[in-house]
Scaffold this active site. Sequence first.
Site, PDB file in Angstrom:
ATOM      1  N   ASP A 264      -2.923   6.334   3.061  1.00 49.43           N
ATOM      2  CA  ASP A 264      -3.698   6.492   3.872  1.00 49.43           C
ATOM      3  C   ASP A 264      -3.293   7.757   4.877  1.00 49.43           C
ATOM      4  O   ASP A 264      -4.038   8.639   5.187  1.00 49.43           O
ATOM      5  CB  ASP A 264      -3.950   5.458   4.807  1.00 49.43           C
ATOM      6  CG  ASP A 264      -2.718   4.664   5.521  1.00 49.43           C
ATOM      7  OD1 ASP A 264      -1.606   5.236   5.143  1.00 49.43           O
ATOM      8  OD2 ASP A 264      -2.807   3.821   6.004  1.00 49.43           O
TER       9      ASP A 264
ATOM     10  N   MET B 200      -0.288   1.833   3.108  1.00 48.59           N
ATOM     11  CA  MET B 200       0.984   1.889   2.348  1.00 48.59           C
ATOM     12  C   MET B 200       1.702   0.824   2.323  1.00 48.59           C
ATOM     13  O   MET B 200       1.707  -0.197   3.003  1.00 48.59           O
ATOM     14  CB  MET B 200       1.542   3.264   2.620  1.00 48.59           C
ATOM     15  CG  MET B 200       0.853   4.570   2.430  1.00 48.59           C
ATOM     16  SD  MET B 200       1.671   6.004   3.361  1.00 48.59           S
ATOM     17  CE  MET B 200       3.062   6.049   1.930  1.00 48.59           C
ATOM     18  N   HIS B 201       2.686   0.776   1.576  1.00 50.23           N
ATOM     19  CA  HIS B 201       3.760  -0.134   1.416  1.00 50.23           C
ATOM     20  C   HIS B 201       3.617  -1.516   0.836  1.00 50.23           C
ATOM     21  O   HIS B 201       4.560  -2.273   0.508  1.00 50.23           O
ATOM     22  CB  HIS B 201       4.777  -0.103   2.528  1.00 50.23           C
ATOM     23  CG  HIS B 201       4.816   1.171   3.359  1.00 50.23           C
ATOM     24  ND1 HIS B 201       5.690   2.206   2.729  1.00 50.23           N
ATOM     25  CD2 HIS B 201       4.659   1.528   4.573  1.00 50.23           C
ATOM     26  CE1 HIS B 201       5.586   3.412   3.510  1.00 50.23           C
ATOM     27  NE2 HIS B 201       4.748   2.968   4.766  1.00 50.23           N
TER      28      HIS B 201
END
Length: 484
Positions: free
Chosen positions: A235, A79-80
């Site tokens: 995830d 992520m991110h």
Amino acid sequence: MYLGLDLGTSSVKALLIDDAQQTVGSASADLTVERPHPGWSEQDPDSWIAATRSAIAKLRQTHASELAGLRGIGLSGHMHGATTIDKAGKLIRPCILWNDTRSHKEAADLDADPKFRQLTGNIVFPGFTAPKLKWMAVHEPENFARVDKVLLPKDYLRLWLAGEAISEMSDSAGTSWLDVGKRDWNDDLLAATGLVRGQMPALVEGTERAGALRAELAAELGLPAGIPIAGGAGDNAASACGMGTVADGQAFASLGTSGVLFAANNRYLPNPDSAVHAFCHALPGTWHQMGVILSATDALNWLAGITSADPATLTAELGEQLVAPGSVLFLPYLSGERTPHNDSAIRGGFAGLGHESDRVALTRAVIEGVSFAFRDSLAALAQAGTQLSRVTAIGGGSRSVYWLETLATVLGMPVDIPEGGDFGAAFGAARLGLIAAENADPFAICTPPATARTIDPNRELASAFDEAYSHYRALYPALKGATS
């Protein structure tokens, strides 16, 4: 057949399941992380495509006939990450990853604006996407001016697979641009980083169709054209779908590179002051909370590297019987920490070292220190309104029974070990691919695996671990004061 593609930090995994949700086959391809400066962590997004091609090709070598019957694809990813695309569809720069801390000043500036916590339900952490774009605007203005789309890592794979810029709620909740309660982009949050809604991907739920496999790429990969691609999940939410952690109060502890204490919720429960993440889940009408530890098995891997031993050897040296904590304490802040400290600058350390402190003592301290960090997250979840009574352990660290016995005793609750099988993010992604392709009931598909074994807390050692935890808690402010 249904294919789950999980874009991890260190590899891409392709997992094939059948309509009975049995794993048919899997393959993976490795990735590397570039660290050009201290605190930086980047990857070339085109390496994700190359690794995905490789993983699918390996799977096709052994399961060509099964792949010919493929009906759905699901995506999962770390992520991110800030993946920036220009108007010509070209990458602007390497992706700035989740564990990159360069934008700590920009994160603090955004977090000082009360609307971010109010609308997103989260602290603006340096690892999130929004501060990375603000960092680009300050330090790479020419690159920032070229940004036409900002995509999360798995959604860059979707752009390649389907030719469409689409994301979903669970991953987008980690950007600091999503109104997590309303499950939609917020124009004011985007404007605070100099962006507009048109630079964001379209949004769907993780169980919905979000593009279809392009015909020319399908021919190259040896897959049927037009296969629906599910929205997928970040995830951790994908792992929760794989573990069946979707109903209110269910929880898992992930002992992976980073550590996650994940709890599913049937309502939105933000409490950003606790440094707990409150995100949308991958299933419609559901949310989840996470306490996040930036270095879990990564801490053990670090110790393995400097002692020239592999992690399995280190944990084997601990023996099979849990013992009381030793005199050495370890703070696992090798990359800073999120829950509960929100401190990207803090770094880890040992305390209580003596001439008698051998490799076993250091390994035990690392295991205990990461477990104490999970207890910090448990307390933060309680502060945010979620009380847990048991967790299921997943991730590479869950292979160590000693570690799980430590974790159960530190948390004061049973730790369940699922029956053998792959129930991680790739499996969750494949489940989402099945749901999207067949319009199936998400809760009927995302069921938990059977429990192979339960590890109960060691009540005789509980007070000793409680005392060690109190000493551990006292070390953070001391370390902060000594190093800031």
